[in-house]
Design a protein around this motif. Structure first.
Motif, short mmCIF file in Angstrom:
data_model
loop_
_atom_site.label_atom_id
_atom_site.label_comp_id
_atom_site.label_asym_id
_atom_site.label_seq_id
_atom_site.Cartn_x
_atom_site.Cartn_y
_atom_site.Cartn_z
N LYS A 96 -1.10 -47.51 -36.64
CA LYS A 96 -1.23 -46.46 -35.63
C LYS A 96 -1.51 -47.06 -34.25
N GLN A 99 1.77 -48.39 -33.00
CA GLN A 99 2.63 -47.31 -32.51
C GLN A 99 2.14 -46.82 -31.15
N HIS A 100 0.84 -46.70 -30.99
CA HIS A 100 0.28 -46.25 -29.70
C HIS A 100 0.63 -47.24 -28.59
N THR A 102 3.10 -49.40 -28.52
CA THR A 102 4.55 -49.37 -28.30
C THR A 102 4.94 -48.15 -27.47
N ASP A 103 4.36 -46.99 -27.79
CA ASP A 103 4.65 -45.78 -27.01
C ASP A 103 4.20 -45.93 -25.57
N ARG A 104 3.04 -46.53 -25.38
CA ARG A 104 2.53 -46.73 -24.02
C ARG A 104 3.44 -47.65 -23.20
N ALA A 106 6.64 -48.14 -23.78
CA ALA A 106 7.91 -47.44 -23.57
C ALA A 106 7.80 -46.45 -22.41
N THR A 107 6.66 -45.76 -22.34
CA THR A 107 6.44 -44.80 -21.24
C THR A 107 6.39 -45.53 -19.91
N GLU A 110 9.88 -46.61 -18.98
CA GLU A 110 10.70 -45.48 -18.55
C GLU A 110 10.34 -45.05 -17.13
#
Length: 145
Positions: A96, A99-100, A102-104, A106-107, A110
């Motif tokens: 988890k 994933q957190h 990686t999402d951060r 990616a954001t 972007e």
């Protein structure tokens, strides 16, 4: 015939000893020993070693060699799992968090990409960019590439 066998076995063992003693683990321990000698931390150890009998000095030398070989084996044992951990292949309790993160990332990526697009679009439409915007666009394009 048996002499050739023992000779080849001895050569093979000698190669392995050289690999271990002058490999990364051996150089690590040698560097630590040299640092201890230079700093004067090991003076009492050296004196105690020199006061030992020849047999005990040999035993201590064999123990030192065993330490180098053993530490090389321990490092070799943990290289692959540690590499997988550093690459981000985390198991259940940490997945988890992975994933957190990686999402951060990616954001963040972007947002930077969108800002670079907006500045590039402004530039292509004939509008002049300020010096700060030009520098920001250059930094963003360098980052993207």
């Amino acid at each position: 015939m048996l002499d050739k066998f023992w000779e080849s076995l001895g050569e093979d063992l000698a190669k392995r000893w050289v690999e271990h003693l002058f490999g990364p683990a051996g150089l690590f321990w040698l560097g630590g020993a040299l640092l201890a000698l230079i700093q004067g931390w090991a003076q009492s150890w050296v004196e105690a070693f020199l006061n030992l009998s020849t047999w005990l000095q040999g035993a201590v030398a064999l123990l030192a060699i065993a330490e180098v070989v053993g530490s090389a084996q321990v490092v070799r044992l943990f290289v692959f799992p540690l590499l997988r951990l550093l690459e981000g292949y985390w198991r259940k309790p940490l997945s988890k968090l992975s994933q957190h993160l990686t999402d951060r990332l990616a954001t963040r990526w972007e947002k930077r990409r969108e800002r670079a697009r907006a500045l590039k679009k402004k530039q292509l439409n004939g509008e002049s960019l300020s010096l700060q915007e030009t520098q920001e666009l250059t930094d963003l394009e360098t980052w993207v590439h």
